[in-house]
Design an enzyme around this catalytic site. Structure first.
Site, PDB file in Angstrom:
ATOM      1  N   GLY A   1      -5.094 -23.809 -14.897  1.00  0.00           N
ATOM      2  CA  GLY A   1      -4.551 -25.061 -15.409  1.00  0.00           C
ATOM      3  C   GLY A   1      -3.034 -25.031 -15.357  1.00  0.00           C
TER       4      GLY A   1
ATOM      5  N   GLN B   1       5.428 -27.389 -17.511  1.00  0.00           N
ATOM      6  CA  GLN B   1       5.684 -26.025 -17.028  1.00  0.00           C
ATOM      7  C   GLN B   1       6.496 -25.996 -15.734  1.00  0.00           C
ATOM      8  OE1 GLN B   1       1.283 -25.079 -17.558  1.00  0.00           O
ATOM      9  NE2 GLN B   1       2.204 -23.056 -17.766  1.00  0.00           N
TER      10      GLN B   1
ATOM     11  N   CYS C   1      -1.272 -17.586 -19.980  1.00  0.00           N
ATOM     12  CA  CYS C   1      -0.527 -18.769 -19.550  1.00  0.00           C
ATOM     13  C   CYS C   1       0.425 -18.371 -18.434  1.00  0.00           C
ATOM     14  CB  CYS C   1       0.250 -19.328 -20.744  1.00  0.00           C
ATOM     15  SG  CYS C   1       1.252 -20.764 -20.346  1.00  0.00           S
ATOM     16  N   LEU C   2       0.512 -19.215 -17.409  1.00  0.00           N
ATOM     17  CA  LEU C   2       1.419 -18.909 -16.296  1.00  0.00           C
ATOM     18  C   LEU C   2       2.874 -18.852 -16.751  1.00  0.00           C
ATOM     19  CD1 LEU C   2      -0.205 -21.085 -13.471  1.00  0.00           C
ATOM     20  CD2 LEU C   2      -0.388 -18.611 -13.813  1.00  0.00           C
TER      21      LEU C   2
ATOM     22  N   HIS D   1      -5.235 -26.409 -24.283  1.00  0.00           N
ATOM     23  CA  HIS D   1      -4.057 -25.587 -23.961  1.00  0.00           C
ATOM     24  C   HIS D   1      -3.031 -26.426 -23.165  1.00  0.00           C
ATOM     25  CE1 HIS D   1      -2.354 -21.566 -22.401  1.00  0.00           C
ATOM     26  NE2 HIS D   1      -1.758 -22.474 -21.657  1.00  0.00           N
ATOM     27  N   GLU D   2      -3.528 -27.190 -22.186  1.00  0.00           N
ATOM     28  CA  GLU D   2      -2.605 -27.962 -21.331  1.00  0.00           C
ATOM     29  C   GLU D   2      -2.015 -29.154 -22.089  1.00  0.00           C
ATOM     30  OE1 GLU D   2      -1.702 -26.416 -18.819  1.00  0.00           O
ATOM     31  OE2 GLU D   2      -3.398 -25.054 -18.665  1.00  0.00           O
TER      32      GLU D   2
ATOM     33  N   HIS E   1       0.859 -28.057 -24.024  1.00  0.00           N
ATOM     34  CA  HIS E   1       2.091 -27.961 -23.222  1.00  0.00           C
ATOM     35  C   HIS E   1       2.814 -29.304 -23.189  1.00  0.00           C
ATOM     36  CE1 HIS E   1       2.263 -23.962 -21.510  1.00  0.00           C
ATOM     37  NE2 HIS E   1       1.041 -24.030 -21.015  1.00  0.00           N
TER      38      HIS E   1
HETATM   39 NI    NI Z   1      -0.169 -22.505 -20.271  1.00  0.00          NI
END
Ligand code: NI
Length: 167
Positions: free
Chosen positions: A46, A51, A91-92, A133-134, A137
């Site tokens: 995701g 991000q 998380c990236l 989660h997204e 963000h």
């Molecule tokens: Ni993330």
């Protein structure tokens, strides 16, 4: 298509609140393509526009095994939720850090797809975790902010140290 640089925690730009997309034009379609390419390349399941330093309410998700089911959600909202599940998240934007977070088990999601068509669906398990989660963000919240203060401080110190070494 292009790979986009991913912001890393504790970059303050990860705390900006994204604004709704007013019109799905070519720039949004290009953003979605680039975000998908960036997510698959990372690889991740995701990615939120926040991000990649674009503060618009756009997320891409693909939790399928063979990476064949891209889900694009524009202006996503959780309209119903219940239950609780605890899942280990990563998380990236927080490379190398994984920890358990408590989320709703079931969510009902409303959004626009990449053609601007309204969609609504139920999600549970990993997909439900990923959507929550997204959306976090987009609201300027990184998953580590669900953890204790002590853990957050440790993670921040670790990542700042790594950034200094690789800079
Ligand atoms: Ni993330």
């Amino acid at each position: 298509m292009a790979l986009l640089p991913i912001l890393r925690y504790p970059d303050p730009r990860l705390h900006k609140k994204a604004v709704p997309v007013a019109e799905i034009d070519d720039s949004i379609r290009k953003l979605v393509q680039d975000m998908a390419e960036t997510m698959y390349e990372a690889p991740g399941i995701g990615l939120a526009a926040t991000q990649v330093d674009v503060h618009k309410r756009v997320i891409v998700i693909d939790v399928s095994e063979d990476k064949s089911r891209l889900l694009t959600l524009i202006n996503p909202m959780i309209v119903e939720q219940d239950g609780e599940q605890v899942c280990e998240e990563g998380c990236l934007s927080v490379p190398g850090i994984y920890d358990k977070v408590s989320r709703a088990e079931n969510v009902r999601v409303r959004a626009l797809d990449v053609d601007g068509k309204p969609i609504e669906f139920h999600a549970d398990g990993l997909l439900a975790v990923c959507v929550q989660h997204e959306i976090d963000h987009l609201d300027g919240k990184v998953f580590v902010e669900h953890l204790s203060r002590l853990k957050q401080t440790r993670i921040r110190n670790k990542l700042e140290k790594q950034a200094r070494i690789t800079a």
